[in-house]
Write a protein that holds these residues in place. Structure first.
Motif, PDB file in Angstrom:
ATOM      1  N   SER A 199       6.500   5.801   7.089  1.00 52.00           N
ATOM      2  CA  SER A 199       5.926   4.555   7.626  1.00 52.00           C
ATOM      3  C   SER A 199       6.976   3.561   8.073  1.00 52.00           C
ATOM      4  CB  SER A 199       5.030   3.908   6.559  1.00 52.00           C
ATOM      5  OG  SER A 199       3.967   4.757   6.206  1.00 52.00           O
TER       6      SER A 199
ATOM      7  N   VAL B  55       2.679   1.603  -3.421  1.00 54.16           N
ATOM      8  CA  VAL B  55       1.781   2.094  -4.468  1.00 54.16           C
ATOM      9  C   VAL B  55       1.562   3.596  -4.321  1.00 54.16           C
ATOM     10  CG1 VAL B  55      -0.603   2.024  -5.299  1.00 54.16           C
ATOM     11  CG2 VAL B  55       0.625  -0.114  -4.874  1.00 54.16           C
ATOM     12  N   ARG B  56       1.318   4.029  -3.080  1.00 53.50           N
ATOM     13  CA  ARG B  56       1.115   5.457  -2.857  1.00 53.50           C
ATOM     14  C   ARG B  56       2.359   6.255  -3.259  1.00 53.50           C
ATOM     15  NH1 ARG B  56       0.923   7.832   3.007  1.00 53.50           N
ATOM     16  NH2 ARG B  56      -0.118   5.840   3.432  1.00 53.50           N
ATOM     17  N   ALA B  57       3.526   5.743  -2.889  1.00 54.14           N
ATOM     18  CA  ALA B  57       4.780   6.444  -3.174  1.00 54.14           C
ATOM     19  C   ALA B  57       5.077   6.484  -4.671  1.00 54.14           C
ATOM     20  CB  ALA B  57       5.931   5.759  -2.423  1.00 54.14           C
TER      21      ALA B  57
ATOM     22  N   LYS C 150       3.677  11.008 -10.930  1.00 56.68           N
ATOM     23  CA  LYS C 150       3.112  12.331 -11.217  1.00 56.68           C
ATOM     24  C   LYS C 150       4.217  13.329 -11.564  1.00 56.68           C
ATOM     25  CE  LYS C 150      -0.077  15.786  -9.318  1.00 56.68           C
ATOM     26  NZ  LYS C 150      -0.901  16.178  -8.149  1.00 56.68           N
TER      27      LYS C 150
ATOM     28  N   ASN D 103       0.825  -1.201   0.000  1.00 61.56           N
ATOM     29  CA  ASN D 103       0.000   0.000   0.000  1.00 61.56           C
ATOM     30  C   ASN D 103       0.865   1.259   0.000  1.00 61.56           C
ATOM     31  OD1 ASN D 103      -2.390   1.463   0.056  1.00 61.56           O
ATOM     32  ND2 ASN D 103      -2.511   1.466   2.287  1.00 61.56           N
ATOM     33  N   ILE D 104       1.906   1.263   0.827  1.00 63.38           N
ATOM     34  CA  ILE D 104       2.823   2.406   0.890  1.00 63.38           C
ATOM     35  C   ILE D 104       3.591   2.531  -0.423  1.00 63.38           C
ATOM     36  CG2 ILE D 104       4.860   3.341   2.050  1.00 63.38           C
ATOM     37  CD1 ILE D 104       2.250   3.518   3.677  1.00 63.38           C
TER      38      ILE D 104
ATOM     39  N   ILE E  97       7.947   9.357   1.488  1.00 63.73           N
ATOM     40  CA  ILE E  97       6.686   8.677   1.833  1.00 63.73           C
ATOM     41  C   ILE E  97       6.971   7.345   2.520  1.00 63.73           C
ATOM     42  CG2 ILE E  97       4.630   7.574   0.861  1.00 63.73           C
ATOM     43  CD1 ILE E  97       4.678   9.746  -1.315  1.00 63.73           C
TER      44      ILE E  97
ATOM     45  N   ARG F 164       3.032   6.318  -7.173  1.00 61.32           N
ATOM     46  CA  ARG F 164       2.112   7.205  -7.894  1.00 61.32           C
ATOM     47  C   ARG F 164       2.544   8.666  -7.765  1.00 61.32           C
ATOM     48  NH1 ARG F 164      -2.210   4.915 -10.173  1.00 61.32           N
ATOM     49  NH2 ARG F 164      -3.014   2.926  -9.389  1.00 61.32           N
ATOM     50  N   VAL F 165       3.062   9.036  -6.601  1.00 58.38           N
ATOM     51  CA  VAL F 165       3.584  10.403  -6.419  1.00 58.38           C
ATOM     52  C   VAL F 165       4.785  10.615  -7.340  1.00 58.38           C
ATOM     53  CG1 VAL F 165       4.735  11.959  -4.801  1.00 58.38           C
ATOM     54  CG2 VAL F 165       2.731  10.661  -4.063  1.00 58.38           C
TER      55      VAL F 165
ATOM     56  N   TYR G  26       5.357   0.875 -12.390  1.00 58.13           N
ATOM     57  CA  TYR G  26       4.303   1.841 -12.727  1.00 58.13           C
ATOM     58  C   TYR G  26       4.625   2.584 -14.013  1.00 58.13           C
ATOM     59  CZ  TYR G  26       0.968   5.704 -12.166  1.00 58.13           C
ATOM     60  OH  TYR G  26      -0.048   6.618 -12.354  1.00 58.13           O
TER      61      TYR G  26
END
Length: 266
Positions: A59, A9-11, A17, A6-7, A55, A13-14, A117
């Motif tokens: 965590s 994927v979030r990282a 971008k 989860n972390i 990111i 995607r940032v 990604y």
């Protein structure tokens, strides 16, 4: 979802971008000085890495976070996050929308999670050891090969190193074209491996492939049901820097071709 995934994927995607913004806004061409282009790419990779690592660090502050494009040595740690901020650099520079970012998580030096990604197509390839591979949340499998080899797609990577490899490469291409196999050399090997794991292509052949790039796609490949071998069907593809990837039956077909060609080149 797995907390670490989860972390990741979030990282990623940032990071994606940021890559997309530079891809849309900056016009990088070879008409400028090569040193300026390399420095610009270096700054992009650094910015992407710092964004991703910040990111992750929130965590998992005690985990090692490594930029594989950096010359710094990899720290020996029980938990490692390996980040490739941009694979397919020439495509990125030339405005060809085929490049990716990737994150690999190792626990006690064993790969447990892989994330690849593509920020342009918004394709997210993930794999967890023992739990399969996915594309955008849907389970993926490599393409099966039955009787007909025609119209299959094989992705290629080649970096000239010695004459024998060049001869083998060109001879294989001739053989594949005679079999009416479609060939692709896309310029982004990590994304090619992700495409294979999701059934978009049938096989991948890499000559003088860097071991780190193989590592980023290895878990995706295995969790999709595909195999990795060298050109004699063994497991020394990292040492030999020559590898075949695909479902078992298509590998048998390619290995048969390579054995015949190798005998002719000896």
């Amino acid at each position: 979802m797995n907390p670490a995934l989860n972390i990741a994927v979030r990282a990623i995607r940032v990071g994606g971008k940021i890559i997309s913004q530079y891809y849309d806004l900056k016009n990088i061409t070879y008409t400028t000085e090569q040193s300026k282009i390399l420095y610009f790419i270096y700054k992009i990779r650094e910015k992407v890495f710092l964004s991703i690592s910040s990111i992750i660090h929130q965590s998992y502050p005690k985990h090692s976070i490594i930029n594989v494009c950096s010359k710094k040595k990899i720290i020996n740690h029980d938990y490692q996050w390996l980040i490739n901020p941009l694979n397919g650099t020439i495509n990125f520079i030339k405005k060809i929308p085929h490049f990716c970012l990737s994150i690999l998580i190792k626990e006690k030096n064993k790969i447990c999670i892989s994330v690849i990604y593509d920020p342009i197509k918004n394709d997210l390839f993930t794999a967890i050891k023992g739990q399969g591979a996915q594309l955008n949340g849907f389970r993926t499998r490599c393409c099966e090969y039955k009787n007909n080899i025609q119209n299959k797609i094989i992705a290629l990577y080649f970096k000239e190193k010695n004459i024998k490899n060049t001869h083998l490469y060109t001879s294989l291409i001739q053989q594949f074209l005679q079999e009416k196999i479609s060939l692709r050399q896309t310029g982004c090997s990590i994304l090619d491996l992700a495409y294979l794991s999701s059934g978009k292509i049938n096989a991948y052949i890499g000559f003088n492939e860097k071991s780190l790039r193989v590592t980023f796609g290895e878990l995706q490949i295995r969790e999709s049901g595909a195999l990795i071998t060298d050109f004699i069907g063994g497991h020394n593809y990292i040492e030999n820097n020559i590898l075949l990837v695909g479902q078992v039956n298509i590998l048998k077909f390619i290995l048969k071709k390579t054995r015949i060609l190798n005998q002719k080149l000896i």
